[in-house]
Design a protein around this motif. Sequence first.
Motif, PDB file in Angstrom:
ATOM      1  N   MET A   1      72.282  63.020  43.682  1.00  0.00           N
ATOM      2  CA  MET A   1      73.131  63.853  42.870  1.00  0.00           C
ATOM      3  C   MET A   1      73.161  65.260  43.476  1.00  0.00           C
ATOM      4  SD  MET A   1      72.851  64.259  38.763  1.00  0.00           S
ATOM      5  CE  MET A   1      73.580  62.872  37.961  1.00  0.00           C
ATOM      6  N   LYS A   2      74.314  65.791  43.634  1.00  0.00           N
ATOM      7  CA  LYS A   2      74.473  67.139  44.169  1.00  0.00           C
ATOM      8  C   LYS A   2      74.108  68.154  43.088  1.00  0.00           C
ATOM      9  CE  LYS A   2      76.970  66.018  47.958  1.00  0.00           C
ATOM     10  NZ  LYS A   2      76.766  66.399  49.278  1.00  0.00           N
ATOM     11  N   THR A   3      73.821  69.340  43.506  1.00  0.00           N
ATOM     12  CA  THR A   3      73.439  70.398  42.566  1.00  0.00           C
ATOM     13  C   THR A   3      74.564  70.687  41.584  1.00  0.00           C
ATOM     14  OG1 THR A   3      72.109  71.372  44.329  1.00  0.00           O
ATOM     15  CG2 THR A   3      72.535  72.738  42.413  1.00  0.00           C
ATOM     16  N   ASN A   4      75.775  70.719  42.062  1.00  0.00           N
ATOM     17  CA  ASN A   4      76.919  70.997  41.207  1.00  0.00           C
ATOM     18  C   ASN A   4      77.071  69.915  40.131  1.00  0.00           C
ATOM     19  OD1 ASN A   4      79.126  72.405  40.285  1.00  0.00           O
ATOM     20  ND2 ASN A   4      80.554  71.387  41.675  1.00  0.00           N
ATOM     21  N   ASP A   5      76.867  68.654  40.501  1.00  0.00           N
ATOM     22  CA  ASP A   5      76.955  67.553  39.545  1.00  0.00           C
ATOM     23  C   ASP A   5      75.864  67.669  38.480  1.00  0.00           C
ATOM     24  OD1 ASP A   5      79.093  66.483  40.949  1.00  0.00           O
ATOM     25  OD2 ASP A   5      77.804  65.126  42.122  1.00  0.00           O
ATOM     26  N   TYR A   6      74.692  68.054  38.937  1.00  0.00           N
ATOM     27  CA  TYR A   6      73.574  68.197  38.005  1.00  0.00           C
ATOM     28  C   TYR A   6      73.841  69.321  36.996  1.00  0.00           C
ATOM     29  CZ  TYR A   6      68.844  68.647  36.250  1.00  0.00           C
ATOM     30  OH  TYR A   6      67.758  68.696  35.431  1.00  0.00           O
ATOM     31  N   VAL A   7      74.345  70.430  37.464  1.00  0.00           N
ATOM     32  CA  VAL A   7      74.665  71.552  36.576  1.00  0.00           C
ATOM     33  C   VAL A   7      75.747  71.139  35.590  1.00  0.00           C
ATOM     34  CG1 VAL A   7      75.632  73.887  36.474  1.00  0.00           C
ATOM     35  CG2 VAL A   7      73.927  73.307  38.213  1.00  0.00           C
ATOM     36  N   LYS A   8      76.734  70.414  36.059  1.00  0.00           N
ATOM     37  CA  LYS A   8      77.826  69.941  35.189  1.00  0.00           C
ATOM     38  C   LYS A   8      77.267  69.000  34.115  1.00  0.00           C
ATOM     39  CE  LYS A   8      82.257  67.556  35.396  1.00  0.00           C
ATOM     40  NZ  LYS A   8      83.215  66.858  36.254  1.00  0.00           N
ATOM     41  N   TYR A   9      76.396  68.072  34.517  1.00  0.00           N
ATOM     42  CA  TYR A   9      75.794  67.130  33.572  1.00  0.00           C
ATOM     43  C   TYR A   9      74.963  67.863  32.517  1.00  0.00           C
ATOM     44  CZ  TYR A   9      72.568  63.644  31.753  1.00  0.00           C
ATOM     45  OH  TYR A   9      71.826  62.860  30.921  1.00  0.00           O
TER      46      TYR A   9
END
Length: 69
Positions: A1-9
């Motif tokens: 999981m990319k950092t951006n995806d994690y922040v979005k989640y």
Amino acid sequence: MKTNDYVKYMTEQFMNYIDQPKEERDLIKHEKEEMKKPFTTNMFGMLPLSFALYMKKIQNKKEKDKKSM
């Protein structure tokens, strides 16, 4: 999981939590606490239970001996 995806989640989860009424959040929290294992069982497994049962057995034996005298 990319950092951006994690922040979005995490943002989505946080917003879902905030959107719930306080009563519903408290109810969910209470249900989670009820399902959680006791601290002693979580840390030490079945040892506290076995020790408690052993002590109870000894205590019952002592009481039985006192009654028979």
